[in-house]
Design an enzyme around this catalytic site. Structure first.
Site, mmCIF file in Angstrom:
data_model
loop_
_atom_site.group_PDB
_atom_site.id
_atom_site.type_symbol
_atom_site.label_atom_id
_atom_site.label_comp_id
_atom_site.label_asym_id
_atom_site.label_seq_id
_atom_site.Cartn_x
_atom_site.Cartn_y
_atom_site.Cartn_z
ATOM 1 N N ASN A 245 -11.037 -0.499 6.932
ATOM 2 C CA ASN A 245 -11.432 -0.548 5.897
ATOM 3 C C ASN A 245 -13.284 -0.880 5.878
ATOM 4 O OD1 ASN A 245 -12.117 -3.499 4.312
ATOM 5 N ND2 ASN A 245 -10.417 -3.951 5.662
ATOM 6 N N SER B 75 -11.639 -2.929 12.219
ATOM 7 C CA SER B 75 -11.154 -2.833 10.826
ATOM 8 C C SER B 75 -11.310 -1.494 10.148
ATOM 9 C CB SER B 75 -11.731 -4.002 10.161
ATOM 10 O OG SER B 75 -11.800 -3.764 8.663
ATOM 11 N N HIS C 184 -3.213 3.554 13.901
ATOM 12 C CA HIS C 184 -3.429 2.429 13.200
ATOM 13 C C HIS C 184 -2.221 1.667 12.998
ATOM 14 C CE1 HIS C 184 -4.606 -0.524 10.114
ATOM 15 N NE2 HIS C 184 -5.752 -0.561 10.373
ATOM 16 N N GLU D 249 -0.785 -0.024 10.640
ATOM 17 C CA GLU D 249 -0.378 0.178 9.388
ATOM 18 C C GLU D 249 0.581 1.364 9.401
ATOM 19 O OE1 GLU D 249 -2.921 0.343 5.891
ATOM 20 O OE2 GLU D 249 -1.476 1.743 4.921
#
Ligand code: SF4
Length: 280
Positions: free
Chosen positions: A219, A217, A122, A124
């Protein structure tokens, strides 16, 4: 049929901020680029492309121009390369993600072995991991602990912002036997926690759950997994066009939860699609 949309739907603060910053930037200086999508919602990214905010895969795809750093951040080396090229940069990284980066720098400086709980692929995680020396960072998920972690004098722990508190606590408790000294930052985003709680509550009272958000995504995928545990009739969609009539058949209550990168217009579209549906 009753349709209940979770209160905390639509863009989160970090996503709204990144989009607003990019739009203002592009208004003032014209075409700009993001390395990777600015947020994880393909429909929003498509719209932004039309207003001059273009996605490139890597920095070498452009010779000059201006870069907006997306909400998940970019690795330190890429940032340095942008600066070397003399390109103007606007940082739209979500402040919660930047906070994780600051914690990681602090942990590395204080001599902790840094354990990051999250998906190593990911963006992040790639961003925050790049702010500590490679040999000081271990990226893990639940199944990796025995294989990847050795006893260390000092262990620092942080987690991906979209992690569930349940997983975080579970992994942290398993790590406790690997050191005598810990520094732990709970870096789960408060918005992500609210959405997860709403997904739990809504899936308990709904006959069908529709989770809206990018298939890329983290989340939204987390919300889908949480909801599916409670209500097996949980469906992850990006747009109303994916809804199948048979999903809604016989349902008295349909719950809708949207990921942090899902715009209001897609949620409205989904509600309208369900309202127009014959369920019996
Ligand atoms: S979900 Fe949280 S961490 Fe992610 S962009 Fe939104 S506010 Fe930031």
């Amino acid at each position: 049929m009753k349709i209940i949309v979770a209160k905390n739907s639509g863009f989160c603060f970090g996503v709204r901020r990144a989009i607003d910053l990019a739009k203002n930037f592009s208004k003032n200086i014209g075409n700009i680029y993001t390395i990777g999508p600015i947020i994880h919602n393909p429909q929003v990214v498509d719209k932004l492309e039309k207003s001059g905010i273009k996605v490139i895969k890597r920095l070498s795809d452009v010779k000059n121009g201006h870069i907006v750093i997306r909400a998940h951040g970019i690795p330190k080396k890429v940032l340095n390369d942008i600066k070397k090229k003399g390109m103007k940069v606007l940082d739209a990284t979500c402040p919660y993600v930047t906070r994780s980066k600051k914690y990681i720098e602090e942990l590395a400086k204080e001599g902790y072995k840094v354990v990051i709980i999250g998906n190593p692929n990911h963006p992040e995680i790639k961003y925050i991991a790049s702010y500590a020396p490679k040999d000081k960072v271990i990226l893990i998920s639940l199944g990796d602990i025995k294989r990847k972690i050795k006893f260390s004098k000092k262990i620092g722990i942080i987690t991906q912002t979209t992690q569930s508190p349940e997983n975080f606590i579970n992994i942290v408790s398993k790590l406790l036997s690997y050191s005598n000294e810990f520094k732990i930052f709970n870096t789960i985003c408060p918005d992500a926690i609210n959405r997860q709680n709403e997904a739990v509550n809504l899936s308990k009272k709904s006959d069908v759950m529709i989770i809206i958000g990018g298939k890329n995504s983290a989340n939204t995928k987390r919300l889908t997994a949480i909801s599916k545990k409670i209500q097996p009739k949980t469906y992850h969609i990006e747009t109303s066009g994916e809804i199948k009539d048979k999903w809604l058949k016989g349902a008295k209550i349909t719950g809708i939860v949207a990921g942090a990168s899902t715009p209001d217009w897609i949620i409205t579209d989904v509600v309208d699609r369900i309202k127009g549906q014959k369920t019996n």
